[in-house]
Motif scaffolding. Structure first.
Motif, PDB file in Angstrom:
ATOM      1  N   HIS A   1     -14.799  -8.889   4.425  1.00 23.66           N
ATOM      2  CA  HIS A   1     -13.829  -9.106   3.354  1.00 23.66           C
ATOM      3  C   HIS A   1     -13.821  -7.951   2.353  1.00 23.66           C
ATOM      4  O   HIS A   1     -12.759  -7.611   1.828  1.00 23.66           O
ATOM      5  N   ARG A   2     -14.965  -7.336   2.116  1.00 24.04           N
ATOM      6  CA  ARG A   2     -14.969  -6.130   1.268  1.00 24.04           C
ATOM      7  C   ARG A   2     -14.126  -5.038   1.919  1.00 24.04           C
ATOM      8  O   ARG A   2     -13.338  -4.366   1.244  1.00 24.04           O
ATOM      9  N   ASP A   3     -14.304  -4.862   3.225  1.00 24.38           N
ATOM     10  CA  ASP A   3     -13.522  -3.861   3.958  1.00 24.38           C
ATOM     11  C   ASP A   3     -12.027  -4.156   3.875  1.00 24.38           C
ATOM     12  O   ASP A   3     -11.210  -3.244   3.704  1.00 24.38           O
ATOM     13  N   THR A   4     -11.673  -5.422   3.997  1.00 26.58           N
ATOM     14  CA  THR A   4     -10.261  -5.795   3.967  1.00 26.58           C
ATOM     15  C   THR A   4      -9.667  -5.597   2.581  1.00 26.58           C
ATOM     16  O   THR A   4      -8.530  -5.135   2.452  1.00 26.58           O
ATOM     17  N   VAL A   5     -10.420  -5.919   1.550  1.00 24.22           N
ATOM     18  CA  VAL A   5      -9.941  -5.667   0.185  1.00 24.22           C
ATOM     19  C   VAL A   5      -9.649  -4.177   0.008  1.00 24.22           C
ATOM     20  O   VAL A   5      -8.587  -3.796  -0.497  1.00 24.22           O
ATOM     21  N   LYS A   6     -10.566  -3.330   0.442  1.00 25.66           N
ATOM     22  CA  LYS A   6     -10.356  -1.877   0.330  1.00 25.66           C
ATOM     23  C   LYS A   6      -9.131  -1.428   1.125  1.00 25.66           C
ATOM     24  O   LYS A   6      -8.328  -0.617   0.649  1.00 25.66           O
ATOM     25  N   LEU A   7      -8.980  -1.949   2.339  1.00 26.50           N
ATOM     26  CA  LEU A   7      -7.839  -1.598   3.181  1.00 26.50           C
ATOM     27  C   LEU A   7      -6.530  -1.982   2.501  1.00 26.50           C
ATOM     28  O   LEU A   7      -5.585  -1.179   2.439  1.00 26.50           O
ATOM     29  N   LEU A   8      -6.460  -3.190   1.969  1.00 26.33           N
ATOM     30  CA  LEU A   8      -5.240  -3.648   1.305  1.00 26.33           C
ATOM     31  C   LEU A   8      -4.951  -2.835   0.041  1.00 26.33           C
ATOM     32  O   LEU A   8      -3.806  -2.416  -0.185  1.00 26.33           O
ATOM     33  N   GLU A   9      -5.968  -2.628  -0.779  1.00 27.59           N
ATOM     34  CA  GLU A   9      -5.760  -1.862  -2.014  1.00 27.59           C
ATOM     35  C   GLU A   9      -5.300  -0.441  -1.700  1.00 27.59           C
ATOM     36  O   GLU A   9      -4.409   0.091  -2.378  1.00 27.59           O
ATOM     37  N   ASN A  10      -5.872   0.163  -0.693  1.00 23.91           N
ATOM     38  CA  ASN A  10      -5.470   1.513  -0.297  1.00 23.91           C
ATOM     39  C   ASN A  10      -4.014   1.533   0.158  1.00 23.91           C
ATOM     40  O   ASN A  10      -3.253   2.428  -0.215  1.00 23.91           O
ATOM     41  N   TYR A  11      -3.626   0.552   0.963  1.00 21.57           N
ATOM     42  CA  TYR A  11      -2.240   0.546   1.438  1.00 21.57           C
ATOM     43  C   TYR A  11      -1.271   0.270   0.292  1.00 21.57           C
ATOM     44  O   TYR A  11      -0.197   0.869   0.232  1.00 21.57           O
ATOM     45  N   ILE A  12      -1.642  -0.610  -0.616  1.00 17.80           N
ATOM     46  CA  ILE A  12      -0.777  -0.897  -1.764  1.00 17.80           C
ATOM     47  C   ILE A  12      -0.536   0.380  -2.565  1.00 17.80           C
ATOM     48  O   ILE A  12       0.576   0.641  -3.024  1.00 17.80           O
ATOM     49  N   GLN A  13      -1.566   1.205  -2.709  1.00 17.14           N
ATOM     50  CA  GLN A  13      -1.439   2.451  -3.475  1.00 17.14           C
ATOM     51  C   GLN A  13      -0.740   3.562  -2.698  1.00 17.14           C
ATOM     52  O   GLN A  13       0.030   4.328  -3.270  1.00 17.14           O
ATOM     53  N   ARG A  14      -1.007   3.654  -1.389  1.00 15.30           N
ATOM     54  CA  ARG A  14      -0.559   4.829  -0.640  1.00 15.30           C
ATOM     55  C   ARG A  14       0.383   4.537   0.527  1.00 15.30           C
ATOM     56  O   ARG A  14       0.860   5.448   1.171  1.00 15.30           O
ATOM     57  N   GLY A  15       0.605   3.269   0.819  1.00 13.58           N
ATOM     58  CA  GLY A  15       1.387   2.896   1.985  1.00 13.58           C
ATOM     59  C   GLY A  15       2.826   3.358   1.901  1.00 13.58           C
ATOM     60  O   GLY A  15       3.383   3.543   0.814  1.00 13.58           O
TER      61      GLY A  15
END
Length: 175
Positions: free
Chosen positions: A127-141
């Motif tokens: 879940h930590r990995d998924t939070v990072k993945l989502l936050e990264n995509y929200i910022q850079r997707g």
């Protein structure tokens, strides 16, 4: 004959001939959006499969309730993601669980007295990995529909992480 083979090998090297690796032949390049979808889907698939193992192995009611929620929420997220991909006209990449996570699933299948501890630890990390993945995509997707999907999913995944952080293994876990 030996000289001939050496000459052919030298010619191929001089001509810059290199054989593509098997991975290059079988794995097409994914766009950043497709890579995000693949990674997110792979993580969800891992969490669902781990939850099914937990439901079979644990005697800890808190872990069972958490596992049930993972199956329900990640299944719903997967359905919403498929709908989003359809609307965004993005082809869903083939999803598999990576080798590290497969090893973690294999370990859960054979874990006995430390099952709850292992499952909880894996869920926290996932879940930590998924939070990072989502936050990264929200910022850079690059895709607005996927960004909106990620934005809507992020609170649920953060809630899962908080739940995982409060889970405690019990001695009552199956041996």
């Amino acid at each position: 004959m030996r000289r001939f083979l050496i000459a052919v090998a030298a010619f191929l090297v001089a001509a810059g001939f290199t054989a593509p690796s098997f991975a290059q032949l079988s794995t097409p390049r994914l766009s950043p959006d497709e890579a995000f979808v693949r990674d997110l889907s792979s993580g969800g698939l891992f969490e669902i499969q781990a939850a099914y193992i937990a439901l079979q192995k644990t005697d800890n009611e808190d872990v069972k309730q958490f596992a049930k929620k993972m199956v329900e929420d990640h299944g719903a997220a997967d359905a919403k993601l498929k709908d989003t991909l359809s609307k965004a006209n993005i082809k869903a990449p083939q999803v598999t669980i990576d080798e590290r996570r497969m090893q973690e699933l294999d370990y859960l299948k054979v874990a006995d007295r430390d099952f709850d501890r292992q499952y909880i630890q894996q869920q926290r990390e996932a879940h930590r990995d998924t939070v990072k993945l989502l936050e990264n995509y929200i910022q850079r997707g690059g895709n607005e529909q996927l960004k909106q999907f990620a934005t809507n999913l992020l609170p649920t995944i953060k809630q899962h992480l908080e739940m995982a952080d409060t889970l405690r293994p019990k001695e009552s876990a199956r041996r």
